[in-house]
Every structure is written in C-alpha cells, then in structure tokens.
Design an enzyme around this catalytic site. Structure first.
Site, PDB file in Angstrom:
ATOM      1  N   LYS A 117      41.794  22.547  13.687  1.00 51.75           N
ATOM      2  CA  LYS A 117      41.693  22.258  15.029  1.00 51.75           C
ATOM      3  C   LYS A 117      43.114  22.344  15.799  1.00 51.75           C
ATOM      4  O   LYS A 117      42.886  22.560  17.044  1.00 51.75           O
ATOM      5  CB  LYS A 117      41.268  20.591  14.919  1.00 51.75           C
ATOM      6  CG  LYS A 117      40.939  20.105  16.166  1.00 51.75           C
ATOM      7  CD  LYS A 117      39.512  20.389  16.352  1.00 51.75           C
ATOM      8  CE  LYS A 117      38.978  20.481  17.717  1.00 51.75           C
ATOM      9  NZ  LYS A 117      37.528  20.824  18.042  1.00 51.75           N
ATOM     10  N   LYS A 200      31.034  30.618  11.350  1.00 51.64           N
ATOM     11  CA  LYS A 200      30.007  29.701  11.143  1.00 51.64           C
ATOM     12  C   LYS A 200      29.206  29.402  12.680  1.00 51.64           C
ATOM     13  O   LYS A 200      30.190  29.680  13.537  1.00 51.64           O
ATOM     14  CB  LYS A 200      30.402  28.373  10.925  1.00 51.64           C
ATOM     15  CG  LYS A 200      31.145  27.502  11.744  1.00 51.64           C
ATOM     16  CD  LYS A 200      31.250  26.050  11.360  1.00 51.64           C
ATOM     17  CE  LYS A 200      31.977  25.301  12.388  1.00 51.64           C
ATOM     18  NZ  LYS A 200      31.827  23.880  12.226  1.00 51.64           N
ATOM     19  N   LYS A 203      28.668  26.396  18.866  1.00 46.17           N
ATOM     20  CA  LYS A 203      28.626  26.504  20.444  1.00 46.17           C
ATOM     21  C   LYS A 203      29.696  27.029  20.881  1.00 46.17           C
ATOM     22  O   LYS A 203      29.932  27.809  21.864  1.00 46.17           O
ATOM     23  CB  LYS A 203      28.462  25.034  20.725  1.00 46.17           C
ATOM     24  CG  LYS A 203      27.979  25.151  22.386  1.00 46.17           C
ATOM     25  CD  LYS A 203      27.156  23.603  22.695  1.00 46.17           C
ATOM     26  CE  LYS A 203      27.063  23.580  23.887  1.00 46.17           C
ATOM     27  NZ  LYS A 203      26.103  22.607  24.549  1.00 46.17           N
TER      28      LYS A 203
HETATM   29  P1  AMP Z   1      28.706  19.618  14.965  1.00 47.97           P
HETATM   30  O1  AMP Z   1      27.794  20.183  16.054  1.00 47.97           O
HETATM   31  O2  AMP Z   1      29.771  20.634  14.706  1.00 47.97           O
HETATM   32  O3  AMP Z   1      29.293  18.415  15.203  1.00 47.97           O
HETATM   33  O4  AMP Z   1      27.942  19.661  13.659  1.00 47.97           O
HETATM   34  C1  AMP Z   1      27.011  18.724  13.543  1.00 47.97           C
HETATM   35  C2  AMP Z   1      26.203  18.654  12.030  1.00 47.97           C
HETATM   36  O5  AMP Z   1      25.759  20.067  11.975  1.00 47.97           O
HETATM   37  C3  AMP Z   1      27.369  18.713  10.966  1.00 47.97           C
HETATM   38  O6  AMP Z   1      26.542  18.098   9.908  1.00 47.97           O
HETATM   39  C4  AMP Z   1      27.655  20.079  11.005  1.00 47.97           C
HETATM   40  O7  AMP Z   1      28.095  20.048   9.436  1.00 47.97           O
HETATM   41  C5  AMP Z   1      26.401  20.910  10.921  1.00 47.97           C
HETATM   42  N1  AMP Z   1      26.646  22.164  11.170  1.00 47.97           N
HETATM   43  C6  AMP Z   1      27.161  22.488  12.511  1.00 47.97           C
HETATM   44  N2  AMP Z   1      27.252  24.146  12.427  1.00 47.97           N
HETATM   45  C7  AMP Z   1      26.739  24.558  11.315  1.00 47.97           C
HETATM   46  C8  AMP Z   1      26.520  25.724  10.806  1.00 47.97           C
HETATM   47  N3  AMP Z   1      26.955  26.826  11.550  1.00 47.97           N
HETATM   48  N4  AMP Z   1      25.925  25.708   9.544  1.00 47.97           N
HETATM   49  C9  AMP Z   1      25.465  24.743   8.841  1.00 47.97           C
HETATM   50  N5  AMP Z   1      25.673  23.325   9.229  1.00 47.97           N
HETATM   51  C10 AMP Z   1      26.146  23.121  10.332  1.00 47.97           C
END
Ligand code: AMP
Ligand code: TRP
Length: 336
Positions: A117, A200, A203
């Site tokens: 980060k 990964k 957004k």
């Molecule tokens: P975030 O939007 O990054 O806060 O992620 C919200 C949830 O989605 C968390 O549990 C992340 O681990 C999961 N997540 C986000 N991006 C991915 C991805 N590319 N593949 C799998 N899980 C994801």
C-alpha cells in the site's frame, strides 16, 4: 456439512460497484454461508478513510449504496443476516483503540499488504497515516466485536487475518480467553485475475468487469482482455492453460469448456469469437443478478431501512462485547 455453529463476519470497503473478482472470490460465500450460520456483513466506511482524504470522501455515501445494492442483488438476505455500516456502530472504534494497546508496531509494519500500500500510494512508511498502519487492528476489531470465527474473504486478505489471530492470541493470553481465533473461508477461486491476465482483478487497476455492467459494456470490456501472447495470427493454435479468458470460461461457460479447449488448441476458434463467447456466458450468468438489482434500485428507501435495522441489531451485540473487554482491561464502565 459443518456440525459446529459458526459465527460469520465479513466486510468490504465502499469503493462503489463490485466486480467479478469480489463476487467469485468472496460474495458468493457470503450468500452461501447464510444457509447455515449467523452472518454479519459490514460496509467498512472508516477503513475507506485510510487511503482517502478531502473531496474524495464525498464518494463514500453513494459508494455504500451501490455496494449494498450489489450485495442484495447477489442474495445477501437482510431477513437472515445483519447488514450495516461500520461507523454506525462506533463501539468498533473504541475496541480498535483498546486492541492497539496490545499490538506491537513491528507486527503491523511487517504486514506485506502494508508495504504494498505504501508503494502504491507513492509514500514512505513514515509519511502514511497512523490509521493506515493500524488498518489490520481495525479489521480485527470489526471481526471480534461479534466474536466471529469465520471470515469469508478473497486470498489477498489472508495476511490481515493472520495478524488478527495473533492479536486475539495475545489478548486471550493477557486477559483470559475471550475471543475465538478468526479463520478465513475461501471460495473455490480465491484469486481472480483481471483482464490484463497478470494482476488480480481490481477497480484501481481498471482491469475489471462490474457485476452491474450492461451486456454491451461487458462485451466491450471482455474484448480488451489479454489472451495467449504467442498467438499472433488467427491460424496459430492457442494455449488455454496460460490464457485468462479460458480460466474465466471455467466460471461462466462450464458446459462449453471441452469444446473451447479443443477448438482453441486446433486454431478453429479465434480469440475474437472466443471472447464473445465468454461475454455471452457472463451476461447470461449475471442476468438474474442484474434483474434483481434493478428491482432493488426501484424500492425507494429500502437500502436505508436495511442498514438502519442492521446497525441497531449489531450495536446491541457490540455493546456487550465492549463492556466485557473494558472490564477485563481494567477500565470498567462502572464508576468507583
Ligand atoms: P476489495 O474490494 O478489494 O475491498 O475486496 C472485497 C472482497 O473481495 C475481499 O474479500 C477481497 O479479498 C475480495 N476480492 C477483491 N478482489 C478480488 C479478486 N481479484 N479475486 C478474488 N477476490 C477478490
Ligand atoms: N480489508 C478488507 C478488504 O479490503 C475489508 C475489511 C475490513 C474486512 N474489515 C473486515 C474483511 C473484516 C473481513 C473482515 O476487502
């Protein structure tokens, strides 16, 4: 089937509409776990402030709404699960402060997601906010305020949960057994790659497909996906094993897998048609989700009502836990 009665908690930062990675990696489990366990799901708006400031924070409220609409459309059911906004249960911020007293700074500085980060924000470990360093402490407070033992998340959250378990062990050791150690619950596909096929899906990297996108937007996004880089001409055979479009077929076109494999490796199917096939699979799979989402959008006041009721019920649990923690740590609410 699990015979133990688990207590489930998870959260997502309100960054707006969710993408396929959020759905396949986490949200599908949120929905599935509701059949068996008490589940609590939280829009973590205070966490959003760890890397957001000033004008940008105006996005938080509309983002909460867009995200909760996605949860509801995916099948998170407020009749069975608690759904609320983190800051509406302010007890979590008190617990965060108390947990910060038992968390060595070194543990926080070593978390790999912290180092990532800092790099991503183009800052240094000294210049980032105190709040960002404490991100996993607040996350631990989220989970243990409800004494949850099961946390459905994607693979990227594993380092945070490891730290949460360390904090819990330390707390239990110092003050007597109070909290269960929270364990991750991963889906079958805990890391979905983005359209670039390398990083990964996210957004912030703009390599994502929104669940709530229109069929046309979905097709346009899929067209930008990277495939096998060695497949330069239409007549070159493709290598599905290294192609992210093929990986996504597994999720969205499971009945066409053999056919796609055979036709790609024999160069009968070109990448353009292959991607259209994938876009069609995604659109077909998500059609019921998109339809339900439109219905929720039209139910005026519904999201607000769900969040208000969720916060009310969450707060009752939170108060009990916090009172127990205060007693144990010697700062009881009862005055002398
Ligand atoms: P975030 O939007 O990054 O806060 O992620 C919200 C949830 O989605 C968390 O549990 C992340 O681990 C999961 N997540 C986000 N991006 C991915 C991805 N590319 N593949 C799998 N899980 C994801
Ligand atoms: N860190 C998580 C993410 O970025 C969000 C989160 C905050 C969370 N608190 C949590 C996830 C508690 C699970 C449990 O996605």
């Amino acid at each position: 089937m699990d015979t133990v009665k688990h207590s489930v908690f998870s959260g997502m930062r309100p960054s707006g509409r969710l993408h396929l990675g959020n759905y396949i990696g986490a949200l599908q489990n949120w929905v599935a776990l509701q059949d068996e366990f008490r589940c609590i799901y939280c829009a973590v708006d205070v966490h959003a402030l760890t890397d957001m400031q000033g004008e940008a924070t105006r996005e938080i409220q509309p983002n909460i709404r867009e995200m909760v609409l996605d949860w509801l459309a995916a099948g998170v059911d407020p009749e069975r699960s608690l759904v609320f906004v983190q800051s509406q249960v302010p007890e979590v911020m008190v617990l965060h402060t108390l947990l910060s007293m038992v968390t060595p700074l070194g543990w926080l500085m070593r978390v790999p997601t912290f180092k990532d980060k800092v790099r991503q924000l183009q800052e240094t470990e000294e210049s980032v906010s105190y709040g960002l360093v404490g991100y996993p402490v607040l996350m631990t407070a989220d989970i243990i305020l409800y004494k949850a033992d099961t946390v459905p998340v994607g693979e990227d959250q594993l380092p945070h949960l490891e730290l949460a378990r360390e904090i819990v062990r330390r707390f239990n050791h110092l003050y007597g057994h109070t909290f269960p150690e929270p364990q991750p619950r991963l889906t079958e596909y805990p890391l979905i790659l983005g359209l670039d096929g390398k990083q990964k899906m996210s957004k912030s990297l703009d390599n994502h497909i929104e669940l709530a996108a229109t069929p046309e937007e979905t097709s346009a996004r899929v067209k930008t996906a990277f495939t096998d880089p060695q497949r330069l001409r239409r007549t070159d055979p493709g290598r599905p094993s290294i192609c992210n479009v093929y990986a996504l077929h597994k999720l969205f076109n499971p009945d066409k897998l053999d056919e796609v494999y055979q036709q790609c490796t024999s160069a009968q199917l070109g990448c353009v048609d292959d991607k259209q096939l994938l876009a069609d699979g995604i659109n077909k799979t998500l059609e019921p989700f998109r339809e339900r989402r439109r219905e929720f959008v039209e139910k005026s006041g519904y999201v607000e009502e769900v969040l208000q009721e969720g916060a009310r019920r969450a707060r009752a649990i939170a108060r009990e836990t916090l009172s127990e923690v205060r007693d144990k740590m010697g700062i009881s609410e009862v005055t002398l």
